[in-house]
Design an enzyme around this catalytic site. Structure first.
Site, mmCIF file in Angstrom:
data_model
loop_
_atom_site.group_PDB
_atom_site.id
_atom_site.type_symbol
_atom_site.label_atom_id
_atom_site.label_comp_id
_atom_site.label_asym_id
_atom_site.label_seq_id
_atom_site.Cartn_x
_atom_site.Cartn_y
_atom_site.Cartn_z
ATOM 1 N N ASP A 28 0.858 -1.184 0.000
ATOM 2 C CA ASP A 28 0.000 0.000 0.000
ATOM 3 C C ASP A 28 0.897 1.238 0.000
ATOM 4 O O ASP A 28 1.998 1.202 0.544
ATOM 5 C CB ASP A 28 -0.905 0.001 1.236
ATOM 6 C CG ASP A 28 -2.178 0.794 0.996
ATOM 7 O OD1 ASP A 28 -3.248 0.180 0.913
ATOM 8 O OD2 ASP A 28 -2.082 2.037 0.860
ATOM 9 N N CYS A 261 -20.205 0.406 -2.045
ATOM 10 C CA CYS A 261 -20.224 -0.456 -3.236
ATOM 11 C C CYS A 261 -21.485 -0.340 -4.081
ATOM 12 O O CYS A 261 -21.421 0.086 -5.225
ATOM 13 C CB CYS A 261 -20.033 -1.907 -2.830
ATOM 14 S SG CYS A 261 -18.378 -2.210 -2.247
HETATM 15 C C1 UDX Z 1 -22.415 -5.223 -1.172
HETATM 16 C C2 UDX Z 1 -22.646 -6.623 -1.729
HETATM 17 O O1 UDX Z 1 -23.572 -7.331 -0.886
HETATM 18 C C3 UDX Z 1 -21.336 -7.377 -1.836
HETATM 19 O O2 UDX Z 1 -21.543 -8.664 -2.399
HETATM 20 C C4 UDX Z 1 -20.389 -6.566 -2.691
HETATM 21 O O3 UDX Z 1 -19.144 -7.216 -2.799
HETATM 22 C C5 UDX Z 1 -20.214 -5.169 -2.119
HETATM 23 O O4 UDX Z 1 -21.478 -4.531 -1.984
HETATM 24 P P1 UDX Z 1 -22.025 -4.158 1.258
HETATM 25 O O5 UDX Z 1 -21.818 -2.838 0.601
HETATM 26 O O6 UDX Z 1 -21.103 -4.575 2.351
HETATM 27 O O7 UDX Z 1 -21.945 -5.345 0.165
HETATM 28 O O8 UDX Z 1 -23.499 -4.124 1.837
HETATM 29 P P2 UDX Z 1 -24.795 -5.032 1.799
HETATM 30 O O9 UDX Z 1 -24.830 -5.942 2.972
HETATM 31 O O10 UDX Z 1 -24.976 -5.647 0.470
HETATM 32 O O11 UDX Z 1 -25.904 -3.896 2.030
HETATM 33 C C6 UDX Z 1 -25.999 -2.821 1.103
HETATM 34 C C7 UDX Z 1 -27.024 -1.832 1.520
HETATM 35 O O12 UDX Z 1 -28.331 -2.337 1.264
HETATM 36 C C8 UDX Z 1 -27.017 -1.418 3.001
HETATM 37 O O13 UDX Z 1 -27.188 -0.020 3.068
HETATM 38 C C9 UDX Z 1 -28.212 -2.136 3.578
HETATM 39 O O14 UDX Z 1 -28.754 -1.448 4.678
HETATM 40 C C10 UDX Z 1 -29.174 -2.131 2.396
HETATM 41 N N1 UDX Z 1 -30.159 -3.219 2.421
HETATM 42 C C11 UDX Z 1 -29.754 -4.524 2.361
HETATM 43 C C12 UDX Z 1 -31.516 -2.914 2.458
HETATM 44 O O15 UDX Z 1 -31.917 -1.742 2.487
HETATM 45 N N2 UDX Z 1 -32.420 -3.941 2.444
HETATM 46 C C13 UDX Z 1 -32.050 -5.246 2.399
HETATM 47 O O16 UDX Z 1 -32.932 -6.108 2.396
HETATM 48 C C14 UDX Z 1 -30.670 -5.555 2.359
#
Ligand code: UDX
Length: 434
Positions: A28, A261
């Protein structure tokens, strides 16, 4: 092997590779981060990461450096785990990836495999391979493969050690063999593998995120429908989720998605779709984004309405700042968007989160407990569904606030407990709570 980039993705991947038995050097440009990681400590809050870092840095199997010359001859495989943030108009900013390969490539004098893990627009891997071959003394003996990462924050270690599936994108039989050796442990555990070309590998990652985002926006649109018609979106999600073809995951209605993401990756997919003339896909993604943005706007407007039409000078208790529970990450957090809007409307916002530490920002007071946030609050907002918020005693909290009004932006609070304690509980999409 080396892992270039040591943020969420890279630090977890480097530690996971060491756990699989490989010798790993993480690289890094941030020397403070390298120092922390070499001490076996994590610069991010991620369950299970620090014990792995400690274990493997103490044996020397895992090291970190800022110096690319240490990895160029030493490693045969270099993973690229750099950030690919949003650039102008949602287009992916590839400058970190380019800077890394431009530093590494001129040092590559023998055959090597470069494996991309970052989420990138389709076409990036082929362009990177050409770029590296042009710059590297080893030229065409350098191969590029794409092995996208699907890890979720808060479950990064689990997702790295026990992935749902592995994707090996490559046009070379040799690269495929190397990847199969690297992932021998999950492959013995019968982890499904998709072997494909580079473009498919890049698109698999983008479409997984787009599909998840679509599921969330779909259920949020249905929440609007339930609200209008007098139905209950939670029961609806349970019922359709029992259908195996649909599944219950990612059908939790509420404030919608945020984080580092999903929003960025779907915006980038829409840009790339437009570049390639696939407007049906970008149109779909724009609808998903509009629904998601609408949830934040609606919640802020609802809070203002519930506070009597004007929040100027009113005290607002915000429970949750992280974009989801289990993480300290506040990037593109729906909770903060709502808090910002209420602050802009003149409210005195007090915000509590069990993990997220906000940089000092005007208008916000970050406090150290639910009770401090709720002290004399005119309205309380539940915006990130940390489990501890479900343990709150509505009777005790009711004694601290000025008005017993709570909006549950995540539909996770037990409605009868709140209403029995004399609260007005508002949940969008659940009949009878408005
Ligand atoms: C996501 C993907 O799940 C992962 O596979 C990818 O590699 C990176 O992006 P992450 O950003 O860690 O991961 O969050 P995730 O758990 O997917 O939740 C994303 C968002 O969706 C959160 O803000 C969560 O609160 C929201 N969410 C999730 C909802 O509003 N409703 C749901 O039912 C599920």
């Amino acid at each position: 092997m080396s892992v270039i980039g040591t943020n969420y993705l890279g630090a977890t991947h480097a530690a996971g590779m060491a756990e699989f038995g490989h010798h790993v050097i993480g690289v890094d440009i941030d020397s403070a981060r390298v120092k922390t990681l070499n001490a076996g400590q994590s610069h991010i809050f991620e369950v299970g990461l620090e014990p792995m870092l400690e274990r493997h840095t103490s044996t020397g199997r895992l090291r970190f450096t800022t110096d690319y010359t240490q990895i160029a001859d030493w490693a045969d495989v270099h993973f690229l785990a750099l950030g690919t943030p949003s650039g102008s108009g949602g287009k992916t900013d590839l400058s970190q990836l380019h800077a890394a390969v431009d530093t590494l490539a001129p040092l590559l004098t023998k055959p090597a495999l470069i494996v991309g893990k970052s989420t990138v627009p389709v076409g990036t891997a082929v362009a990177l391979e050409q770029r590296i071959r042009r710059l590297a003394p080893a030229g065409d003996e350098i191969e590029v493969a794409w092995n996208p990462e699907f890890l979720r924050e808060a479950y990064a270690v689990e997702d790295t050690m026990r992935p749902d599936r592995l994707v090996f994108g490559t046009h070379s039989a040799h690269a495929l063999r190397v990847l199969e050796e690297i992932y021998a442990i999950p492959l013995t555990d019968r982890t499904p593998v998709v072997r494909c070309d580079l473009a498919t590998a890049e698109l698999i990652k983008a479409s997984a995120n787009a599909f998840l985002a679509t599921k969330i926006s779909f259920i949020n649109a249905m929440a609007q429908m339930c609200q209008a018609a007098g139905g209950d979106v939670t029961l609806l999600a349970d019922a359709i989720g029992y259908d195996k073809r649909i599944g219950r995951d990612f059908l939790n209605a509420g404030l919608g998605f945020g984080g580092g993401c999903l929003p960025k990756d779907i915006a980038a997919l829409a840009v790339r779709a437009d570049e390639l003339g696939v407007h049906v896909l970008s149109d779909l993604i724009h609808s998903v984004e509009a629904i998601n943005e609408g949830q934040r706007t609606e919640l802020a407007e609802l809070a203002i309405a519930q506070a009597g039409g004007d929040v100027h000078g009113k005290r607002v208790a915000v429970l949750g700042a992280a974009f989801k529970p289990g993480t300290d990450d506040t990037r593109n957090s729906p909770a903060l968007t709502v808090a910002d809007r209420l602050h802009a409307a003149g409210a005195d916002v007090r915000i509590y989160d069990p993990q997220a530490r906000l940089p000092p920002r005007e208008g916000f007071t970050q406090v150290a407990s639910v009770e401090q946030a709720a002290h004399r609050a005119d309205i309380t907002l539940h915006l990130t569904e940390w489990p501890e918020f479900r343990q709150i005693d509505p009777v005790a909290l009711g004694e601290l606030v000025r008005h017993k009004v709570i909006i549950d932006g995540r539909l996770k609070l037990h409605a009868p407990s709140w209403t029995d304690a004399g609260w007005k509980l508002v949940q969008i999409g659940r009949a009878g709570t408005l």
